[in-house]
Design a protein around this motif. Structure first.
Motif, mmCIF file in Angstrom:
data_model
loop_
_atom_site.group_PDB
_atom_site.id
_atom_site.type_symbol
_atom_site.label_atom_id
_atom_site.label_comp_id
_atom_site.label_asym_id
_atom_site.label_seq_id
_atom_site.Cartn_x
_atom_site.Cartn_y
_atom_site.Cartn_z
ATOM 1 N N VAL A 74 5.347 -1.351 -8.123
ATOM 2 C CA VAL A 74 5.738 -2.104 -6.677
ATOM 3 C C VAL A 74 6.736 -2.949 -6.986
ATOM 4 N N MET A 75 7.721 -2.853 -6.126
ATOM 5 C CA MET A 75 8.896 -3.710 -5.992
ATOM 6 C C MET A 75 8.755 -4.644 -4.791
ATOM 7 N N LEU A 76 9.109 -5.648 -5.172
ATOM 8 C CA LEU A 76 9.519 -6.860 -4.383
ATOM 9 C C LEU A 76 10.885 -7.401 -4.247
ATOM 10 N N GLN A 77 11.807 -6.944 -3.312
ATOM 11 C CA GLN A 77 13.137 -7.287 -3.206
ATOM 12 C C GLN A 77 13.388 -8.864 -2.916
ATOM 13 N N GLN A 78 14.552 -9.213 -3.246
ATOM 14 C CA GLN A 78 14.819 -10.612 -3.205
ATOM 15 C C GLN A 78 14.512 -10.959 -1.799
ATOM 16 N N MET A 79 14.958 -10.218 -0.724
ATOM 17 C CA MET A 79 14.710 -10.489 0.731
ATOM 18 C C MET A 79 13.542 -9.739 1.187
ATOM 19 N N PRO A 80 12.360 -10.007 0.856
ATOM 20 C CA PRO A 80 11.465 -9.142 1.394
ATOM 21 C C PRO A 80 11.031 -9.080 2.867
ATOM 22 N N ALA A 81 10.510 -7.920 3.268
ATOM 23 C CA ALA A 81 10.214 -7.693 4.574
ATOM 24 C C ALA A 81 9.116 -8.619 5.153
ATOM 25 N N ILE A 82 9.225 -9.358 6.217
ATOM 26 C CA ILE A 82 8.214 -9.890 6.906
ATOM 27 C C ILE A 82 7.968 -9.059 8.188
ATOM 28 N N PHE A 83 6.661 -8.753 8.590
ATOM 29 C CA PHE A 83 6.188 -7.646 9.609
ATOM 30 C C PHE A 83 6.098 -8.791 10.733
ATOM 31 N N PRO A 84 5.887 -8.329 11.937
ATOM 32 C CA PRO A 84 5.458 -8.947 13.106
ATOM 33 C C PRO A 84 3.714 -9.117 13.178
ATOM 34 N N GLY A 85 3.737 -10.255 13.429
ATOM 35 C CA GLY A 85 2.185 -10.534 13.554
ATOM 36 C C GLY A 85 1.491 -11.625 12.551
ATOM 37 N N THR A 86 0.408 -11.798 12.302
ATOM 38 C CA THR A 86 0.046 -13.001 11.327
ATOM 39 C C THR A 86 0.288 -12.997 10.086
ATOM 40 N N VAL A 87 -0.171 -13.687 9.280
ATOM 41 C CA VAL A 87 -0.346 -13.711 7.815
ATOM 42 C C VAL A 87 -1.044 -12.970 7.266
ATOM 43 N N LYS A 88 -2.120 -12.942 7.773
ATOM 44 C CA LYS A 88 -3.170 -11.593 7.524
ATOM 45 C C LYS A 88 -2.540 -10.184 7.694
ATOM 46 N N ASP A 89 -1.996 -9.956 8.858
ATOM 47 C CA ASP A 89 -1.377 -8.744 9.122
ATOM 48 C C ASP A 89 -0.381 -8.271 7.967
ATOM 49 N N ASN A 90 0.555 -9.112 7.483
ATOM 50 C CA ASN A 90 1.409 -9.152 6.469
ATOM 51 C C ASN A 90 0.746 -8.712 5.204
ATOM 52 N N LEU A 91 -0.247 -9.429 4.680
ATOM 53 C CA LEU A 91 -1.190 -9.304 3.599
ATOM 54 C C LEU A 91 -1.625 -8.011 3.491
ATOM 55 N N ILE A 92 -1.994 -7.338 4.585
ATOM 56 C CA ILE A 92 -2.994 -6.024 4.498
ATOM 57 C C ILE A 92 -1.891 -4.927 4.690
ATOM 58 N N ALA A 93 -0.369 -5.257 5.075
ATOM 59 C CA ALA A 93 0.364 -4.329 5.036
ATOM 60 C C ALA A 93 0.533 -3.547 3.800
ATOM 61 N N GLY A 94 0.545 -3.865 2.622
ATOM 62 C CA GLY A 94 0.765 -3.299 1.462
ATOM 63 C C GLY A 94 -0.179 -2.335 1.081
ATOM 64 N N LEU A 95 -1.503 -2.999 1.402
ATOM 65 C CA LEU A 95 -2.594 -2.084 1.242
ATOM 66 C C LEU A 95 -2.865 -1.048 2.140
ATOM 67 N N ALA A 96 -2.380 -1.128 3.195
ATOM 68 C CA ALA A 96 -2.235 0.228 4.257
ATOM 69 C C ALA A 96 -1.073 1.277 3.826
ATOM 70 N N PHE A 97 -0.169 0.701 3.158
ATOM 71 C CA PHE A 97 0.794 1.678 2.284
ATOM 72 C C PHE A 97 0.029 2.438 1.090
ATOM 73 N N SER A 98 -0.599 1.690 0.437
ATOM 74 C CA SER A 98 -1.222 2.374 -0.884
ATOM 75 C C SER A 98 -2.462 2.883 -0.713
ATOM 76 N N GLU A 99 -2.784 2.938 0.780
ATOM 77 C CA GLU A 99 -4.406 3.571 1.049
ATOM 78 C C GLU A 99 -5.373 3.067 0.526
ATOM 79 N N LYS A 100 -5.343 1.613 0.382
ATOM 80 C CA LYS A 100 -6.606 0.967 -0.449
ATOM 81 C C LYS A 100 -7.262 0.247 0.712
ATOM 82 N N THR A 101 -8.700 0.002 0.337
ATOM 83 C CA THR A 101 -9.469 -0.485 1.436
ATOM 84 C C THR A 101 -9.142 -2.338 1.407
#
Length: 215
Positions: A74-101
Motif C-alpha cells: 500500500v502506498m501513501l502519497q505525499q498529498m493523499p486523497a481525502i474523500f467526501p464524508g466523515t472521518v469514518k467514511d475515509n477510514l473504511i475507504a481503503g478497506l473497501a478497496f482491499s475487500e476487507k471487512t
C-alpha cells in the motif's frame, strides 16, 4: 521482500541493485529530483522500469495483478486523497478497496489514536486541517493491514514534535505486526531515529544530475 536489479527509469533512476528487507523500516533520503517517489512507484507497480527487474517475494512485479499487488503493498502519497464524508467514511475507504471487512468503531478509533488524531468518527473530513488530513490518511493505510507500507513524506504537514509522535507510534504498530515500511523523508532527524536501514539515493543512483524534477 523487494529485490531490484539493473534498474533504469527515464532520466530519473539508474542503479545496479537494491534490496529492501522484509520486516524492516527502510528510509529513503536524497535531494529533490533524486528519484525517491519514483522508486516507491516502482515498488507499488504504479510504473514499470524501462530496463531491469523488480521482484516482490521472488516474483517479478510485472507478472503480478496490479490491483492485488497494491492490496499487499500500500502506498501513501505525499498529498493523499481525502474523500467526501466523515472521518469514518475515509477510514473504511481503503478497506473497501482491499475487500476487507470493516471493523468495529473501537478499532477505527484505535487507528486514529495511533496517529494522534483526536476527532470523532462522525467529524466531516473536509473541515480538517492539512496535518489532520495527512494523519487521517495514515490511519486509513494502517487499517489496511498490508504486508508493506510505502510512505511518501507522511509527516510533511506536521510540526517536528507531532511528526515524531505520529511516526514513532505508526512504526511501533507496524513493527509489532512484522510489517515492512519504506518511507521517504527529507527529515534527517526522522531518518536517524527511526530507520533500520537508511538508503541514500545519491549513493546508488548513477543518473545524470539535473535532468529530472521528480522527488
Amino acid at each position: 521482500m523487494f529485490e531490484l536489479t539493473k534498474i533504469v527509469y527515464k532520466d530519473i533512476l539508474r542503479f545496479d541493485e537494491l534490496t529492501i528487507e522484509k520486516g524492516k523500516v527502510s528510509i529513503l533520503t536524497g535531494e529533490s529530483g533524486s528519484g525517491k517517489t519514483t522508486l516507491l512507484k516502482l515498488l507499488n507497480h504504479m510504473i514499470t522500469p524501462d530496463e531491469g527487474t523488480v521482484l516482490y517475494n521472488g516474483e517479478d512485479v510485472k507478472a503480478l495483478n496490479p490491483v492485488l499487488h497494491r492490496r499487499n503493498v500500500v502506498m501513501l502519497q505525499q498529498m493523499p486523497a481525502i474523500f467526501p464524508g466523515t472521518v469514518k467514511d475515509n477510514l473504511i475507504a481503503g478497506l473497501a478497496f482491499s475487500e476487507k471487512t470493516v471493523p468495529a468503531d473501537a478499532e477505527l478509533e484505535e487507528a486514529l489514536h495511533t496517529v494522534y488524531l483526536k476527532k470523532p468518527l462522525e467529524t466531516k473530513a473536509g473541515g480538517l486541517s492539512g496535518g489532520e488530513k495527512q494523519r487521517l490518511a495514515l490511519a486509513r493505510v494502517l487499517l489496511m493491514d498490508a504486508e508493506a507500507y510505502l510512505l511518501d513524506e507522511p509527516s510533511s504537514a506536521l510540526d517536528d514534535e507531532t511528526a515524531d509522535e505520529v511516526i514513532s507510534s505508526f512504526l511501533n504498530k507496524a513493527k509489532k505486526k512484522h510489517k515492512t515500511v519504506v518511507m521517504v523523508t527529507h527529515s534527517k532527524r526522522i531518518a536517524a531515529h527511526y530507520a533500520d536501514v537508511n538508503i541514500l539515493l545519491k549513493e546508488i543512483n548513477q543518473k545524470k544530475r539535473g535532468q529530472s524534477h521528480e522527488g
